[in-house]
Design an enzyme around this catalytic site. Sequence first.
Site, mmCIF file in Angstrom:
data_model
loop_
_atom_site.group_PDB
_atom_site.id
_atom_site.type_symbol
_atom_site.label_atom_id
_atom_site.label_comp_id
_atom_site.label_asym_id
_atom_site.label_seq_id
_atom_site.Cartn_x
_atom_site.Cartn_y
_atom_site.Cartn_z
ATOM 1 N N HIS A 1 0.852 -1.198 0.000
ATOM 2 C CA HIS A 1 0.000 0.000 0.000
ATOM 3 C C HIS A 1 0.889 1.250 0.000
ATOM 4 C CE1 HIS A 1 -3.040 2.832 1.277
ATOM 5 N NE2 HIS A 1 -3.910 1.932 1.684
ATOM 6 N N GLU B 1 -1.141 1.101 -5.186
ATOM 7 C CA GLU B 1 -0.918 -0.081 -4.368
ATOM 8 C C GLU B 1 -0.792 -1.305 -5.266
ATOM 9 O OE1 GLU B 1 -4.134 0.113 -1.422
ATOM 10 O OE2 GLU B 1 -4.229 2.260 -1.821
HETATM 11 O O1 LIG Z 1 -7.339 4.195 6.538
HETATM 12 P P1 LIG Z 1 -6.853 2.839 6.036
HETATM 13 O O2 LIG Z 1 -7.519 1.676 6.708
HETATM 14 O O3 LIG Z 1 -5.347 2.753 6.099
HETATM 15 O O4 LIG Z 1 -7.247 2.769 4.505
HETATM 16 C C1 LIG Z 1 -6.872 3.767 3.633
HETATM 17 C C2 LIG Z 1 -7.410 3.528 2.222
HETATM 18 O O5 LIG Z 1 -6.789 2.385 1.704
HETATM 19 C C3 LIG Z 1 -7.075 2.162 0.316
HETATM 20 O O6 LIG Z 1 -6.408 1.011 -0.089
HETATM 21 C C4 LIG Z 1 -8.546 1.972 0.105
HETATM 22 O O7 LIG Z 1 -8.797 1.814 -1.275
HETATM 23 C C5 LIG Z 1 -9.304 3.172 0.675
HETATM 24 O O8 LIG Z 1 -10.699 2.931 0.559
HETATM 25 C C6 LIG Z 1 -8.916 3.395 2.127
HETATM 26 O O9 LIG Z 1 -9.555 4.567 2.604
#
Ligand SMILES: O=P(O)(O)OC[C@H]1O[C@@H](O)[C@H](O)[C@@H](O)[C@@H]1O
Length: 297
Positions: free
Chosen positions: A165, A268
Site C-alpha cells: 500500500h 498499491e
Molecule cells: O485508513 P486505512 O484503513 O489505512 O485505509 C486507507 C485507504 O486504503 C485504500 O487502499 C482503500 O482503497 C481506501 O478505501 C482506504 O480509505
Amino acid sequence: MQSSITAMDFSGLPGWRLCFGQAQLDIAQQGGQILSYFPDINQPPLIWLSACAEYQHGHSVRGGVPVCWPWFGDIQRNPAAVQKMTTKDAPFHGLARTLDWQLTHSSAANNGVQLSLQLVASQDLLGWPHAATVQLQIELAERLTIRLHNHNLGSEPLAISQALHSYFAVSDIRQTQVEGLAGCTYYDTLEQWQLREQEGNLKFSGETDRIYLQVPEHLQIIDLGWQRRIDLRSQGSHSAIVWNPWVAKAQTLSGFASDAWQQMLCIESANVLDDHLLLAPGEQHCLQLELSTSAGL
Ligand SMILES: O=P(O)(O)OC[C@H]1O[C@@H](O)[C@H](O)[C@@H](O)[C@@H]1O
C-alpha cells in the site's frame, strides 16, 4: 558507496534506518512497514510519511508502505475463497500491518543494503488459522526493490489477497498524472463499483478510489510540479489500487492533516479480486516492486 543499518526507535515503535550513499529508508518492525524513503536525503522523498502520523502499537502508521495481508480492504469485497480463510471479525486491510514481524536477515555492503522481515502464520493467528509465511525483502541500492514473498506451509490450498500500500510523495496531486493505465478496466469503488475503462493518463480532480485490473508491469507517476518521474516496475502483480482521499475524506482519516491529500498519492501494487493468490500446499509466490525516480519529464 557508504552503507549502514541502524536500529531505531520511531516514537516508541522499534525499527531500522537503512542508508546507502545519499539514500535513506526507515522501516518499522510493526507491520514490516516501510515508513519513508528518500532516494537522496537532500531531495523530496519518494515515499510519503504523514507529518502528523501516530506511532502506536496495534495501529498502522499513516504513510509509508503498509502491507495488506492476508486480505486486502473489506473482507466482504474479496472473492469467496479469500473470505473462507477467515474465522473471526476481519479488520480492514488484513492482519499483518499491525503485528510485529521478525528480522530474518540484514546486511550492508558497498553495493547495497538488504533487510528481510518475516511474519509466520500458524493456527494461533487470530481469525486466520493457516500455516504460511509472508516475508518482506528490502534491497536499497541505486533504486529500491521490495519483495513480498508468500509461502503456503500447510496441507490445504490458501487463498490470499494482498497489497503493498505505497504512499507516494507528490508536489501537488492536481499537477500529477499516472501513465501506463490507459485501456485498463477498473472498478470505481466510489460509484457503486461500476466497471469502467481508463482513457489516457490518469489525472486527479476529486476523491479517487479505484481498483485497476490487468495492470501492466510499468507505471509512471509524472509530477509536473517537481518535474520528476517515479517509475514503478512490478512483477507477480496484475492489479493496483489508486487512492487519494481529497478534501472531505481527508478529514476522517487518522494521522492525516486536513491538507495532506495534496502531497500524496497511493498506488498499491496488489493481488486482488481475480488476481488474488491461490497457493497449493508448498507453493510460493513473489510480488516484486522496483521503485526509482528521474528528474525532468
Ligand atoms: O485508513 P486505512 O484503513 O489505512 O485505509 C486507507 C485507504 O486504503 C485504500 O487502499 C482503500 O482503497 C481506501 O478505501 C482506504 O480509505
